[in-house]
Scaffold this active site. Structure first.
Site, PDB file in Angstrom:
ATOM      1  N   ASP A 165       0.859  -1.192   0.000  1.00 18.64           N
ATOM      2  CA  ASP A 165       0.000   0.000   0.000  1.00 18.64           C
ATOM      3  C   ASP A 165       0.892   1.238   0.000  1.00 18.64           C
ATOM      4  OD1 ASP A 165       0.774  -0.706   2.710  1.00 18.64           O
ATOM      5  OD2 ASP A 165      -0.590   0.851   3.441  1.00 18.64           O
TER       6      ASP A 165
ATOM      7  N   GLU B 299      -0.004  -0.946   5.886  1.00 20.56           N
ATOM      8  CA  GLU B 299       1.033  -0.427   6.780  1.00 20.56           C
ATOM      9  C   GLU B 299       0.847   1.066   7.008  1.00 20.56           C
ATOM     10  OE1 GLU B 299       4.587   1.309   8.374  1.00 20.56           O
ATOM     11  OE2 GLU B 299       3.751   1.795   6.431  1.00 20.56           O
TER      12      GLU B 299
HETATM   13 ZN   LIG Z   1       6.683   2.033   4.355  1.00 22.84          ZN
END
Ligand SMILES: [Zn+2]
Length: 491
Positions: free
Chosen positions: A126, A193
């Protein structure tokens, strides 16, 4: 008088001798030269794969939106098409806390020996959004994945699709060579994340727990091979981070009587709050060169030029001076102590109304030597004012400090030198939060490192504009992960 002068002179000579002898002894052997083992990697193909990966707008901040969910689905499908052998051998499981949105992938590369602890390598695919209104400041459109003579451009090229692609390339390469690991190797590609890892990474960790999997060590993003960041060091320094700071947000709430602003008391809630903030600003949370920050300088300082080495070799004499210098710069200060950053303020809702309450929100990053309770206590005592309440709104303690003697650290150091030659390898501290703070719950040791070189000009790309990575870095990173899987999965 003469005797005193002679005595003083002798003392100074002795002191100078001690300082010089200690400096002379404060050296480190030149970094171990490993034979560089470069595989024949098709740079063009690796670059094109990263370029294609950048084209998927996997912005986790927009995961609620259906078009974004389609981008995640499309990326997962593209991975399967691009790395068929990896998928066939390691049958990735799709994981997520919400069964309808399972976008994190856990690949299992079964080892030949069940009695050995597995290892886990991780990266996130992501990305953060492109800052609105900055599109035209990019030399190449942010999701174009443009490739020029030297670089691949676009959001995620550094953070962290480069690691995702290099990991997949390395695994493919090893499979083509017929390699079989002794230990089981898990590869985790996570999808959230950048928004805290509550869904994807959390589900991966839960799955490992349920299956009773306890990796000997994990590797996830962190620091890099740093070029030109450390004064006095010309070569690259591989900062393999062994710990991660904790995260804490507190509100300071000062109370007042309220009323009309035409007849204010001598001190309003805002004044009380301001006093509290000034006290904190003047008394930073103590810290220093003990702990991880010190370990890092212990590894680097012996390679510094004479003048700087003299200081570090004689910390008993110059410790105060060194710490003062390091605390002068925000990036090194963050390595040494728990930082306090007031970020939000609010009080009255109207300019002519006295506030009943004035609130300051403070974000702290907790050094591994400190605890959440200890920090809260320190803030209370430093403010020392009953009229100010302290409310802890969010708290995540700092990580454990992973071992630099364990096999994982050694495998990382050795793969780094087999790829980049005799560079300095130092343990370091990650000052922001990453997925590793979850992995450490199920692993003996957790390391945080990306096997690519970054220089000062690259830094603006992280979460900023003109993010890019060199093709050479991608080739080296692929090489690194191949070496690491080979040596890290051995007995
Ligand atoms: Zn990162």
């Amino acid at each position: 008088m003469k005797k005193i002068l002679i005595g003083l002179g002798t003392a100074l000579l002795v002191l100078a001798a001690v300082v010089l002898v200690r400096t002379a002894q404060y050296t480190a052997p030149a970094p171990t030269a490993e034979k560089i083992r470069a595989r024949d990697i098709d740079a063009r193909s690796v670059a094109e794969h990263l370029s294609a990966a950048i084209g998927f707008q996997t912005v986790s901040a927009q995961l609620q939106q259906q078009p974004t969910q389609q981008q995640f689905e499309a990326f997962i499908a593209w991975l399967a098409e691009t790395y068929p052998q990896v998928h066939a051998t390691m049958a990735p499981q799709r994981l997520g806390t919400d069964p309808d949105h399972r976008y994190s992938l856990l690949f299992t590369w079964r080892g030949q020996r069940d009695d050995l602890q597995p290892i886990l390598l991780s990266a996130h695919y992501d990305v953060v959004p492109v800052i609105p209104g900055t599109d035209d400041q990019w030399q190449h459109p942010p999701y174009s994945g443009a490739i020029d003579d030297t670089h691949i451009w676009g959001r995620g090229s550094l953070d962290d699709k480069s690691a995702v692609i290099a990991l997949m390339e390395a695994a493919s390469q090893l499979l083509k060579e017929g390699f079989q690991p002794q230990r089981t190797v898990y590869i985790s590609l996570t999808n959230d994340e950048e928004i805290g890892g509550n869904h994807g990474t959390a589900a991966v960790v839960k799955k490992l727990e349920q299956d009773g999997v306890r990796p000997a060590w994990t590797l996830d993003e962190g620091s890099f091979l740093l070029r030109g960041f450390i004064p006095g060091i010309d070569g690259d320094v591989a900062s393999i981070n062994v710990a991660e700071k904790g995260y804490m947000t507190v509100d300071l709430v000062a109370h007042g009587k309220g009323g009309h602003s035409s007849m204010p008391p001598r001190q309003t809630a805002v004044d009380t709050l301001a006093e509290a903030l000034v006290k904190l600003q003047q008394s930073p949370i103590p810290g220093g060169l003990d702990g991880v920050g010190g370990q890092m300088f212990d590894a680097i300082a012996p390679h510094m030029p004479f003048g700087k080495r003299l200081l570090f070799a004689n910390r008993w004499l110059f410790g105060g001076l060194i710490e003062k210098a390091l605390k002068g710069s925000p990036s090194t200060a963050a390595m040494l102590h728990t930082t306090i950053a007031p970020t939000m303020l609010h009080a009255s809702v109207k300019e002519n109304v006295l506030p009943i309450e004035a609130v300051a929100t403070i974000n702290l990053r907790v050094h591994p030597r400190d605890t959440i309770d200890g920090v809260a206590e320190y803030l209370k005592n430093t403010i020392g004012d009953d009229r100010v309440d302290l409310v802890v709104r969010q708290s995540d303690p700092a990580s454990r400090v992973s071992s630099t003697d364990a096999a994982g650290f050694k495998a990382l150091a050795s793969a780094t030198r087999a790829t980049y030659g005799p560079v300095i390898v130092a343990p370091g501290l990650t000052v922001a939060a990453t997925d590793s703070h979850r992995y450490e719950k199920v692993a003996d040791n957790s390391y945080r490192f990306n096997p690519m070189v970054v220089s000062r000009e690259d830094i603006h790309g992280f979460h900023g504009t003109n993010e890019r990575i060199s093709i050479e870095n991608m080739v080296k990173a692929t090489n690194f992960y191949s070496q690491l899987i080979e040596s890290g999965s051995a007995e």
